[in-house]
Design a protein around this motif. Structure first.
Motif, PDB file in Angstrom:
ATOM      1  N   VAL A 181       0.709  -1.170   0.095  1.00 51.33           N
ATOM      2  CA  VAL A 181       0.092   0.243  -0.076  1.00 51.33           C
ATOM      3  C   VAL A 181       0.865   1.385  -0.132  1.00 51.33           C
ATOM      4  O   VAL A 181       0.700   2.216  -0.921  1.00 51.33           O
ATOM      5  CB  VAL A 181      -0.941   0.036   1.146  1.00 51.33           C
ATOM      6  N   THR A 182       1.885   1.413   1.084  1.00 50.66           N
ATOM      7  CA  THR A 182       2.653   2.692   1.009  1.00 50.66           C
ATOM      8  C   THR A 182       3.994   2.215   0.430  1.00 50.66           C
ATOM      9  O   THR A 182       4.623   1.197   0.703  1.00 50.66           O
ATOM     10  CB  THR A 182       2.580   3.135   2.555  1.00 50.66           C
ATOM     11  N   TRP A 214       7.207  -6.111   7.423  1.00 48.12           N
ATOM     12  CA  TRP A 214       6.608  -5.016   8.281  1.00 48.12           C
ATOM     13  C   TRP A 214       7.409  -3.822   8.067  1.00 48.12           C
ATOM     14  O   TRP A 214       8.718  -4.013   7.975  1.00 48.12           O
ATOM     15  CB  TRP A 214       6.626  -5.558   9.770  1.00 48.12           C
ATOM     16  N   GLN A 232       3.087   6.205   9.944  1.00 51.85           N
ATOM     17  CA  GLN A 232       2.591   5.101   9.357  1.00 51.85           C
ATOM     18  C   GLN A 232       3.023   3.854   9.608  1.00 51.85           C
ATOM     19  O   GLN A 232       4.241   3.643   9.679  1.00 51.85           O
ATOM     20  CB  GLN A 232       2.066   5.095   7.848  1.00 51.85           C
ATOM     21  N   GLU A 233       2.365   2.677   9.488  1.00 53.39           N
ATOM     22  CA  GLU A 233       2.966   1.166   9.610  1.00 53.39           C
ATOM     23  C   GLU A 233       2.117   0.367   8.510  1.00 53.39           C
ATOM     24  O   GLU A 233       0.928   0.544   8.496  1.00 53.39           O
ATOM     25  CB  GLU A 233       2.863   0.600  10.845  1.00 53.39           C
ATOM     26  N   GLU A 234       2.671  -0.704   8.114  1.00 54.68           N
ATOM     27  CA  GLU A 234       2.195  -1.794   7.135  1.00 54.68           C
ATOM     28  C   GLU A 234       2.859  -2.929   7.455  1.00 54.68           C
ATOM     29  O   GLU A 234       3.848  -3.237   7.536  1.00 54.68           O
ATOM     30  CB  GLU A 234       2.333  -1.202   5.910  1.00 54.68           C
ATOM     31  N   ASP A 236       2.347  -7.060   5.843  1.00 51.76           N
ATOM     32  CA  ASP A 236       1.850  -7.747   4.797  1.00 51.76           C
ATOM     33  C   ASP A 236       2.127  -9.272   4.896  1.00 51.76           C
ATOM     34  O   ASP A 236       3.478  -9.463   5.274  1.00 51.76           O
ATOM     35  CB  ASP A 236       2.470  -7.307   3.547  1.00 51.76           C
ATOM     36  N   ILE A 258      -3.070  -7.527   4.211  1.00 50.19           N
ATOM     37  CA  ILE A 258      -2.402  -6.209   4.463  1.00 50.19           C
ATOM     38  C   ILE A 258      -3.007  -5.418   5.597  1.00 50.19           C
ATOM     39  O   ILE A 258      -4.476  -5.335   5.481  1.00 50.19           O
ATOM     40  CB  ILE A 258      -2.629  -5.358   3.211  1.00 50.19           C
ATOM     41  N   TRP A 260      -2.762  -1.788   7.216  1.00 52.72           N
ATOM     42  CA  TRP A 260      -1.973  -0.454   7.022  1.00 52.72           C
ATOM     43  C   TRP A 260      -2.867   0.522   8.015  1.00 52.72           C
ATOM     44  O   TRP A 260      -3.563   0.771   7.927  1.00 52.72           O
ATOM     45  CB  TRP A 260      -2.189   0.210   5.509  1.00 52.72           C
ATOM     46  N   GLN A 261      -1.826   1.308   8.875  1.00 52.20           N
ATOM     47  CA  GLN A 261      -2.324   2.222   9.686  1.00 52.20           C
ATOM     48  C   GLN A 261      -1.618   3.423   9.709  1.00 52.20           C
ATOM     49  O   GLN A 261      -0.434   3.474   9.305  1.00 52.20           O
ATOM     50  CB  GLN A 261      -1.915   1.596  11.195  1.00 52.20           C
ATOM     51  N   ASP A 272      -7.202   2.888   9.651  1.00 48.08           N
ATOM     52  CA  ASP A 272      -6.741   1.518   9.821  1.00 48.08           C
ATOM     53  C   ASP A 272      -7.537   0.949   8.698  1.00 48.08           C
ATOM     54  O   ASP A 272      -8.500   0.708   8.570  1.00 48.08           O
ATOM     55  CB  ASP A 272      -7.157   0.823  10.955  1.00 48.08           C
TER      56      ASP A 272
END
Length: 287
Positions: A181-182, A214, A232-234, A236, A258, A260-261, A272
């Motif tokens: 995502v990011t 991560w 942000q955090e993600e 997968d 996924i 994503w925050q 979220d």
């Protein structure tokens, strides 16, 4: 067309497509390689027709393509490359990368360590028609990849300049910290990534691979440069089944989760996003 900055980015099954001319060797080889190209238009994922590259950057009054030049060298564990992408009166993007496979161990089944660094320099040029111009920014990243008996561990970090976000509507990110995502390419964001994957062929499950990644990015929210979007955090998680022989050769099944925050403060997420994705591809042999 597949280069570091301009590429199909077909992870979501609808690849980007390009029109233009390309001068390059017929087959990629070790040693010195090169490429020169002028692309006139491209087709985004969400449109049925082709548009100009300047329109892809949000410049309605311009109809410009992109001039690409690049060269690379590969030998003795070294991979070195540089390329440049120039769009008249809007944006110039330069990219460079150095990657090295450390020379220890002669067993193909033994451990290996690869280290790499890259940098993308992006700046407005000419009449500076792009929004927010004039500006100069960059994204630099570094990684170490270790592997042993089907287990691969990657650690990476990146930093984006504080003047502007990285503009990349023409392909997947060049950063080593990029996730689904990011890509942590917002202005003034520092990011870290850990990825672990394992090929289960040694356990008798040919073509089965598990992966977990991560990443965390943090920076200074600024409405003028990154829209106030920084921390942000993600996470997968991925399952892949891709047999390399037999009747199912050509099949690829991929299932992803996924999470994503986005954080407005250091402890509580303000947004979220949870996604499940399932992709099935099958290359049908005709001959």
């Amino acid at each position: 067309m597949r280069t570091p900055y301009i590429n199909p980015y077909d992870i979501r099954m609808i690849p980007l497509a390009f029109e233009g001319v390309v001068l390059a060797p017929e087959h990629r080889r070790s040693g010195l390689d090169y490429m020169a190209s002028y692309l006139t238009r491209y087709k985004p994922w969400d449109q049925g027709g082709f548009i100009s590259f300047s329109e892809g950057l949000g410049i309605a009054e311009s109809d410009e393509g992109v001039l690409i030049t690049g060269a690379s060298y590969s030998a003795n564990g070294w991979n070195i490359g540089a390329s440049n992408y120039w769009i008249k009166d809007s944006l110039n993007t330069a990219y460079g990368e150095i990657d090295y496979l450390l020379p220890f161990g002669n067993d193909d089944d033994g451990p290996s360590v690869r280290a790499g660094v890259n940098i993308l320099d992006q700046r407005t040029v000419g009449a500076d028609l792009i929004a927010g111009a004039p500006y100069e920014t960059y994204q630099a990243s570094a990684r170490i990849v270790t592997s042993y008996r089907g287990l691969v561990l990657t650690g990476a970090m990146s930093k984006t300049g504080d003047a502007a976000d990285i503009q990349k509507p023409f392909g997947y990110s060049t950063s080593y910290t990029a996730l689904v995502v990011t890509n942590f390419d917002q202005a003034d964001v520092q990011a870290y990534l850990v990825r672990l994957s394992y090929d289960l062929e040694r356990l008798g499950l040919e073509g089965v691979r598990l992966e977990a990644a991560w990443g965390k990015g943090s920076g200074t929210p600024d409405l003028a440069t990154n829209g106030g979007f920084a921390d942000q955090e993600e996470l997968d998680l991925r399952f892949v089944y891709e047999p390399h022989r037999g009747k199912l050769q050509g099949l690829r099944v991929e299932v992803e989760y996924i999470d994503w925050q986005v954080f407005d403060n250091p402890t509580l997420p303000s947004d979220d996003l949870d996604q499940f994705r399932a992709i099935v591809n099958y290359a049908v042999p005709l001959l």
